[in-house]
Design a protein around this motif. Structure first.
Motif, short mmCIF file in Angstrom:
data_model
loop_
_atom_site.label_atom_id
_atom_site.label_comp_id
_atom_site.label_asym_id
_atom_site.label_seq_id
_atom_site.Cartn_x
_atom_site.Cartn_y
_atom_site.Cartn_z
N ALA A 1 9.26 -7.72 -5.99
CA ALA A 1 9.23 -6.55 -5.11
C ALA A 1 7.82 -6.34 -4.57
N VAL A 2 6.81 -6.54 -5.41
CA VAL A 2 5.42 -6.39 -4.96
C VAL A 2 5.14 -7.39 -3.84
N SER A 3 5.63 -8.63 -4.01
CA SER A 3 5.30 -9.63 -3.00
C SER A 3 6.01 -9.33 -1.68
N ARG A 4 7.22 -8.74 -1.76
CA ARG A 4 7.88 -8.38 -0.50
C ARG A 4 7.10 -7.29 0.23
N LEU A 5 6.55 -6.34 -0.54
CA LEU A 5 5.76 -5.26 0.03
C LEU A 5 4.54 -5.82 0.77
N PHE A 6 3.89 -6.82 0.15
CA PHE A 6 2.73 -7.45 0.79
C PHE A 6 3.13 -8.03 2.14
N GLN A 7 4.32 -8.67 2.17
CA GLN A 7 4.69 -9.35 3.39
C GLN A 7 5.18 -8.38 4.45
N GLN A 8 5.90 -7.34 4.02
CA GLN A 8 6.38 -6.35 4.99
C GLN A 8 5.23 -5.66 5.69
N HIS A 9 4.17 -5.36 4.93
CA HIS A 9 3.11 -4.54 5.50
C HIS A 9 1.86 -5.34 5.85
N SER A 10 1.91 -6.68 5.72
CA SER A 10 0.72 -7.50 5.98
C SER A 10 -0.51 -6.93 5.32
N LEU A 11 -0.45 -6.70 4.02
CA LEU A 11 -1.59 -6.13 3.32
C LEU A 11 -2.38 -7.22 2.61
N ASN A 12 -3.62 -6.89 2.24
CA ASN A 12 -4.44 -7.81 1.47
C ASN A 12 -4.63 -7.37 0.04
N ALA A 13 -4.41 -6.09 -0.22
CA ALA A 13 -4.51 -5.57 -1.58
C ALA A 13 -3.67 -4.31 -1.65
N ILE A 14 -3.05 -4.06 -2.81
CA ILE A 14 -2.26 -2.85 -3.01
C ILE A 14 -2.72 -2.20 -4.31
N PRO A 15 -2.99 -0.88 -4.28
CA PRO A 15 -3.40 -0.21 -5.50
C PRO A 15 -2.23 0.01 -6.46
N VAL A 16 -2.52 -0.03 -7.75
CA VAL A 16 -1.51 0.18 -8.79
C VAL A 16 -1.77 1.55 -9.43
N ILE A 17 -0.73 2.38 -9.48
CA ILE A 17 -0.86 3.77 -9.91
C ILE A 17 -0.01 3.98 -11.16
N ASP A 18 -0.50 4.76 -12.13
CA ASP A 18 0.34 5.02 -13.30
C ASP A 18 1.18 6.28 -13.08
N ALA A 19 1.96 6.65 -14.10
CA ALA A 19 2.91 7.75 -13.94
C ALA A 19 2.21 9.06 -13.63
N GLU A 20 0.95 9.21 -14.04
CA GLU A 20 0.21 10.45 -13.76
C GLU A 20 -0.52 10.40 -12.43
N GLY A 21 -0.31 9.34 -11.63
CA GLY A 21 -0.97 9.26 -10.33
C GLY A 21 -2.39 8.71 -10.41
N ARG A 22 -2.81 8.24 -11.60
CA ARG A 22 -4.16 7.67 -11.72
C ARG A 22 -4.15 6.22 -11.27
N MET A 23 -5.22 5.82 -10.59
CA MET A 23 -5.29 4.44 -10.12
C MET A 23 -5.78 3.54 -11.24
N LYS A 24 -5.02 2.44 -11.52
CA LYS A 24 -5.36 1.55 -12.63
C LYS A 24 -5.98 0.24 -12.19
N GLY A 25 -5.76 -0.16 -10.94
CA GLY A 25 -6.29 -1.45 -10.49
C GLY A 25 -5.70 -1.83 -9.15
N ILE A 26 -5.99 -3.05 -8.72
CA ILE A 26 -5.41 -3.53 -7.48
C ILE A 26 -4.75 -4.89 -7.70
N VAL A 27 -3.67 -5.12 -6.95
CA VAL A 27 -3.10 -6.46 -6.88
C VAL A 27 -3.56 -7.04 -5.55
N THR A 28 -4.09 -8.26 -5.57
CA THR A 28 -4.59 -8.84 -4.32
C THR A 28 -3.68 -9.95 -3.84
N VAL A 29 -3.78 -10.26 -2.53
CA VAL A 29 -2.83 -11.17 -1.92
C VAL A 29 -2.93 -12.58 -2.51
N ASP A 30 -4.11 -12.97 -3.02
CA ASP A 30 -4.20 -14.34 -3.56
C ASP A 30 -3.36 -14.50 -4.83
#
Lengths: 444, 444
Positions: A200-229
């Motif tokens: 699902a993450v990889s489809r999101l990358f392709q749908q939106h032509s992104l290079n990185a997507i932030p990862v958020i936990d249940a409390e809305g805190r940012m935990k890291g990024i997934v990058t296109v590579d």
């Protein structure tokens, strides 16, 4: 920092030679070749290895030489290496990392490998909303250690580490010095949760032509990024799994050459057995028509031709639909439209093969009268069966992936051999039913 | 800059709704829905569309509304759009670009789409070797327009635009202000030529875990960069082509749902026809054994079971080898090692199926004496044939991709149906030969 070749060792393996021969080398020779390579090259080479091979290599090094290699890795890759390492040395390897990285790695290891959390890099460029652009830039210049990965986006966080917005780095870079970060950031950020599946993450990358997507936990805190590579690897991996399933086996966990042969036989044997048991129904179906076969042996000549035509057209249809589903082009709700397309395609293809089969029998008969006085009826029987079998194969092949998906199973399991088996049994029934209808009173 | 929805139009389609329904909409409805979306969303959505759909959309807009959308695109994407546009409007669309971009786009259009030159972005961050780090940073801040894409690497060029070295941007960013660029750059740069095939480029990305690779012309001048996000699309595309070939058809140029049905039928029909003609040899083979069949009709009962087992094991083997070749895990020189592995696997799998087939006949006979007094010999015949056919299928399936590659054909053409057809014909010959050997004097 790390082991070099002994000074008196004249003959260096070039890194290209090492890369070429790597898969052929024993564990011992790998370590030897690796130690012989010039350090800078060895570093590049180590970083480019898959996690499993990094783990094997580190495990084969004497404990005293492991630290440098472990510390070379960013936290997400270190976590992957640990997950591939034998449990007995995991603790030791963890101990080699510096304190900050060790904490990050332990946190990452809690995620499944195929989830966003398992893919993410916990280091990224972060700023506060009220910094000026100049402040942000000099802050980022000081904090370089914090974003080992990419500097494509700057993330704007509040004090609770909640994600407020994002600015492409080049916009921070080009904005007038006094502008506030808050005024250039975008707030409609596409993000994922820690446990989102990697497909699902990889489809999101392709749908939106992104290079990185932030990862958020249940409390809305940012935990890291997934990058296109990381996504390139995911895409390759998922395609390989699907291809192996389409080929009619359980997906292998490892590259073909390094799969233990027993495991490979087990994964192929399982499916082969299921297919074999299914195909046994053909013997049952044939036994049911044994009387007709004995009376008109000529009918048996066309059995392989007819059932394989159904299998081939079914395998085309299932492959097309499985791939379209994997790419997100076709969803469950499209089944009716797919069925309509495949009815048209099946009719066209079936008519074509039927016509050719018909001609083949007529022409052959003109040359050598093999098929007896009723050859015309036989030709009609074969042609009509081909049309029926191809249409059935096409429909079954295209709809089976929908059925599997509906049952929450992997559509890729509707492999070519699976569809072919289903169509073989049905094809025999179609063929002999048509024969009984058209040949009763003459041959039968 | 571009068309917005009329002010009085209250009902906006959300961009998610548009994305969801896009593939179902007619050209007119697409334009309507697109115009109704809020401008920022429409912009994102437009950028995320594949080039072909961007081209269709732009072509459907009134000429006066096209400029804004054309200027939104970086040069490589604009070139892709133009290549997908109807020739009669290409000149007009080119005319809408600013002069600098138009020149770049024309240069890019000279490359084939599947070569490095066709993938590259001609804009990248470039500096001179004798700049200080501070000079480089303020130069880059002024030149932001020059690197629309990524700011991952800074390329160091001489006056003839020849590539001297590369510095990861974060190193420029974190180095002390007065350091010379020359002193932090790396000179062993991995680069590609303009006409390198995209599959080779994507392998290079994966081997070296890179995020961008510079493209160099024959004179050593740097022309642009290929970035890893373009490679995700390449990897998906190549996997789709291979999957469709493995499924036994010519690869489609477009997504399943948007492929014109006639084209799809043509691409599937071609292969189906070839397979059908090949499979006709089964009828010939069977005719050759017609006498044996007439004497022992019981033999025909197992024909589908035996030939399909060969086909299934062959399709597993060919799929595994095709994929391993595509990933670069297996090369031409590995054929002997693959053959040895497959001999072992084929023997194990064939023995398993043979044993089960044997038991099946013995057990069935105990329940209903269907197979006559010679059932033991029949059971041996079926078991031996299964072993032979599975071994042959496994070997043929695994070696055929090597043969195709050797002949400079695409190994993926050794599709499951292709291997199955080959094995069907051979399987019949194996089966009846074994039968004649084991049953002469009794049944035959």
């Amino acid at each position: 920092m790390s082991p070099r070749a002994p000074e008196n060792f004249e003959e260096h393996l070039s890194i290209e030679e090492l890369r070429e021969t790597w898969s052929l080398l024993s564990e011992e020779d790998r370590v030897l070749g690796f130690k012989m390579a010039p350090y800078e090259d060895a570093e590049d080479f180590f970083l480019s290895l898959p996690a499993r091979e990094q783990a094997e290599l580190v495990a084969s090094l004497p404990p005293g030489e492991r630290r440098g290699w472990m510390r070379l890795l960013p936290p997400d890759d270190a976590a992957d290496l640990l997950q591939e390492s034998p449990p007995r040395i995991r603790e030791d390897l963890l101990g080699l990392l510096d304190d900050a990285t060790r904490k990050e790695v332990i946190a990452l290891m809690a995620y499944a490998e195929d989830q966003a959390g398992g893919l993410m890099d916990p280091r990224f460029a972060r700023v506060r909303p009220d910094m000026s652009v100049d402040e942000a830039i000099s802050y980022l210049r000081r904090q370089v250690r914090e974003y080992v990965g990419t500097l494509r986006y700057v993330y704007v966080l509040d004090e609770q580490q909640r994600l407020l917005g994002v600015v492409p780095f080049r916009e921070v870079f080009s904005a007038p010095s006094a502008t506030r970060v808050r005024d250039v950031m975008r707030t409609d950020v596409i993000s994922v949760t820690e446990n989102m599946d990697q497909e699902a993450v990889s489809r999101l990358f392709q749908q939106h032509s992104l290079n990185a997507i932030p990862v958020i936990d249940a409390e809305g805190r940012m935990k890291g990024i997934v990058t296109v590579d990381d996504i390139v690897d995911v895409v390759q991996e998922e395609a390989t799994e699907d291809i192996q399933k389409i080929g009619g086996m359980q997906a292998l966990d490892q590259p073909y050459m390094s799969s233990p042969i027993l495991e490979m036989i087990r994964k192929r044997g399982g499916w082969l057995l299921v297919l074999f048991l299914g195909e046994m129904l053909t013997a049952t179906a044939m036994a049911y028509f044994e009387e007709e076969i004995a009376r008109a042996v000529v009918l048996t000549l066309f059995i392989p031709l007819i059932i394989s035509s159904g299998g081939n057209s079914g395998s085309q249809a299932s492959t097309l639909v499985i791939r379209a589903m994997a790419l997100g082009e076709v969803g469950l709700r499209d089944w009716l439209r797919v069925m309509r397309r495949e009815l048209v395609a099946g009719f066209a293809l079936g008519s074509m093969l039927g016509a050719i089969g018909f001609l083949r029998i007529i022409l052959w008969q003109a040359v050598t009268p093999l098929y007896g006085p009723h050859y015309m009826r036989i030709a009609f029987t074969v042609a009509a069966s081909l049309l029926g079998v191809v249409m059935f194969g096409t429909l079954a092949g295209s709809l089976l992936p929908f059925a599997l998906r509906r049952l929450k199973l992997d559509p890729a399991s509707a492999s070519a051999p699976f569809v072919a088996t289903l169509v073989d049994v049905t094809g025999l029934v179609i063929y002999f039913s048509v024969a009984i209808a058209l040949l009763s009173g003459t041959l039968l």
